[in-house]
Motif scaffolding. Structure first.
Motif, PDB file in Angstrom:
ATOM      1  N   ASN A  88      44.853  45.456  36.820  1.00 26.23           N
ATOM      2  CA  ASN A  88      44.059  46.281  35.909  1.00 26.23           C
ATOM      3  C   ASN A  88      44.153  45.790  34.471  1.00 26.23           C
ATOM      4  O   ASN A  88      43.170  45.823  33.734  1.00 26.23           O
ATOM      5  CB  ASN A  88      44.495  47.743  35.990  1.00 26.23           C
ATOM      6  CG  ASN A  88      44.070  48.380  37.285  1.00 26.23           C
ATOM      7  OD1 ASN A  88      43.084  47.982  37.890  1.00 26.23           O
ATOM      8  ND2 ASN A  88      44.816  49.372  37.728  1.00 26.23           N
ATOM      9  N   GLU A  89      45.313  45.335  34.064  1.00 23.48           N
ATOM     10  CA  GLU A  89      45.483  44.815  32.710  1.00 23.48           C
ATOM     11  C   GLU A  89      44.587  43.602  32.488  1.00 23.48           C
ATOM     12  O   GLU A  89      43.937  43.487  31.445  1.00 23.48           O
ATOM     13  CB  GLU A  89      46.937  44.424  32.467  1.00 23.48           C
ATOM     14  CG  GLU A  89      47.901  45.586  32.398  1.00 23.48           C
ATOM     15  CD  GLU A  89      49.349  45.135  32.317  1.00 23.48           C
ATOM     16  OE1 GLU A  89      49.607  43.928  32.102  1.00 23.48           O
ATOM     17  OE2 GLU A  89      50.238  45.993  32.486  1.00 23.48           O
ATOM     18  N   VAL A  90      44.551  42.714  33.469  1.00 26.33           N
ATOM     19  CA  VAL A  90      43.733  41.504  33.347  1.00 26.33           C
ATOM     20  C   VAL A  90      42.246  41.861  33.328  1.00 26.33           C
ATOM     21  O   VAL A  90      41.481  41.303  32.546  1.00 26.33           O
ATOM     22  CB  VAL A  90      44.056  40.503  34.482  1.00 26.33           C
ATOM     23  CG1 VAL A  90      43.076  39.352  34.503  1.00 26.33           C
ATOM     24  CG2 VAL A  90      45.469  39.980  34.323  1.00 26.33           C
ATOM     25  N   ARG A  91      41.848  42.823  34.173  1.00 28.15           N
ATOM     26  CA  ARG A  91      40.452  43.267  34.168  1.00 28.15           C
ATOM     27  C   ARG A  91      40.034  43.785  32.799  1.00 28.15           C
ATOM     28  O   ARG A  91      38.957  43.473  32.291  1.00 28.15           O
ATOM     29  CB  ARG A  91      40.235  44.371  35.200  1.00 28.15           C
ATOM     30  CG  ARG A  91      40.098  43.873  36.612  1.00 28.15           C
ATOM     31  CD  ARG A  91      39.814  45.004  37.594  1.00 28.15           C
ATOM     32  NE  ARG A  91      38.625  45.740  37.208  1.00 28.15           N
ATOM     33  CZ  ARG A  91      38.527  47.072  37.187  1.00 28.15           C
ATOM     34  NH1 ARG A  91      39.554  47.821  37.519  1.00 28.15           N
ATOM     35  NH2 ARG A  91      37.417  47.655  36.848  1.00 28.15           N
ATOM     36  N   LYS A  92      40.892  44.578  32.193  1.00 26.96           N
ATOM     37  CA  LYS A  92      40.591  45.132  30.874  1.00 26.96           C
ATOM     38  C   LYS A  92      40.587  44.048  29.798  1.00 26.96           C
ATOM     39  O   LYS A  92      39.760  44.086  28.878  1.00 26.96           O
ATOM     40  CB  LYS A  92      41.579  46.238  30.523  1.00 26.96           C
ATOM     41  CG  LYS A  92      41.356  47.476  31.357  1.00 26.96           C
ATOM     42  CD  LYS A  92      42.349  48.565  31.038  1.00 26.96           C
ATOM     43  CE  LYS A  92      42.112  49.763  31.947  1.00 26.96           C
ATOM     44  NZ  LYS A  92      43.048  50.859  31.670  1.00 26.96           N
ATOM     45  N   ASP A  93      41.485  43.069  29.919  1.00 24.14           N
ATOM     46  CA  ASP A  93      41.501  41.962  28.965  1.00 24.14           C
ATOM     47  C   ASP A  93      40.220  41.133  29.076  1.00 24.14           C
ATOM     48  O   ASP A  93      39.668  40.705  28.056  1.00 24.14           O
ATOM     49  CB  ASP A  93      42.723  41.065  29.186  1.00 24.14           C
ATOM     50  CG  ASP A  93      44.013  41.706  28.699  1.00 24.14           C
ATOM     51  OD1 ASP A  93      43.939  42.697  27.938  1.00 24.14           O
ATOM     52  OD2 ASP A  93      45.095  41.216  29.094  1.00 24.14           O
ATOM     53  N   LYS A 131      35.041  39.572  26.708  1.00 27.07           N
ATOM     54  CA  LYS A 131      33.588  39.489  26.845  1.00 27.07           C
ATOM     55  C   LYS A 131      32.884  40.332  25.787  1.00 27.07           C
ATOM     56  O   LYS A 131      31.875  39.907  25.211  1.00 27.07           O
ATOM     57  CB  LYS A 131      33.148  39.955  28.234  1.00 27.07           C
ATOM     58  CG  LYS A 131      33.381  38.949  29.321  1.00 27.07           C
ATOM     59  CD  LYS A 131      32.822  39.478  30.632  1.00 27.07           C
ATOM     60  CE  LYS A 131      32.846  38.459  31.720  1.00 27.07           C
ATOM     61  NZ  LYS A 131      32.234  38.978  32.963  1.00 27.07           N
ATOM     62  N   THR A 132      33.393  41.516  25.516  1.00 25.44           N
ATOM     63  CA  THR A 132      32.788  42.402  24.527  1.00 25.44           C
ATOM     64  C   THR A 132      32.826  41.778  23.140  1.00 25.44           C
ATOM     65  O   THR A 132      31.820  41.756  22.427  1.00 25.44           O
ATOM     66  CB  THR A 132      33.513  43.761  24.509  1.00 25.44           C
ATOM     67  OG1 THR A 132      33.402  44.357  25.794  1.00 25.44           O
ATOM     68  CG2 THR A 132      32.927  44.685  23.456  1.00 25.44           C
TER      69      THR A 132
END
Length: 66
Positions: free
Chosen positions: A44-49, A54-55
């Protein structure tokens, strides 16, 4: 990784960081599938990073065009 840290990156650094995070995400998914994953919260941490990078990359690209 904090957003303030990511904002200091150049476009090339953002691209490299995104590639590194995607590689890590793949490795974590592979570890999960084989039962070797020790810290499942890292997925989950990597997904959010990845989303954060990207943002910020999109925001910087919009600033250049505007």
């Amino acid at each position: 990784m904090k957003a303030s840290d990511v904002r200091a990156f150049t476009a090339d650094q953002l691209k490299d960081e995104l590639a590194k995070l995607k590689r890590e995400q793949f490795n974590l998914r592979f570890q999960k599938a084989t039962g070797q994953l020790e810290k499942s919260s890292r997925i989950n941490e990597v997904r959010k990073d990845i989303a954060r990078v990207k943002t910020i990359a999109r925001q910087k690209a919009a600033e250049v065009k505007a």
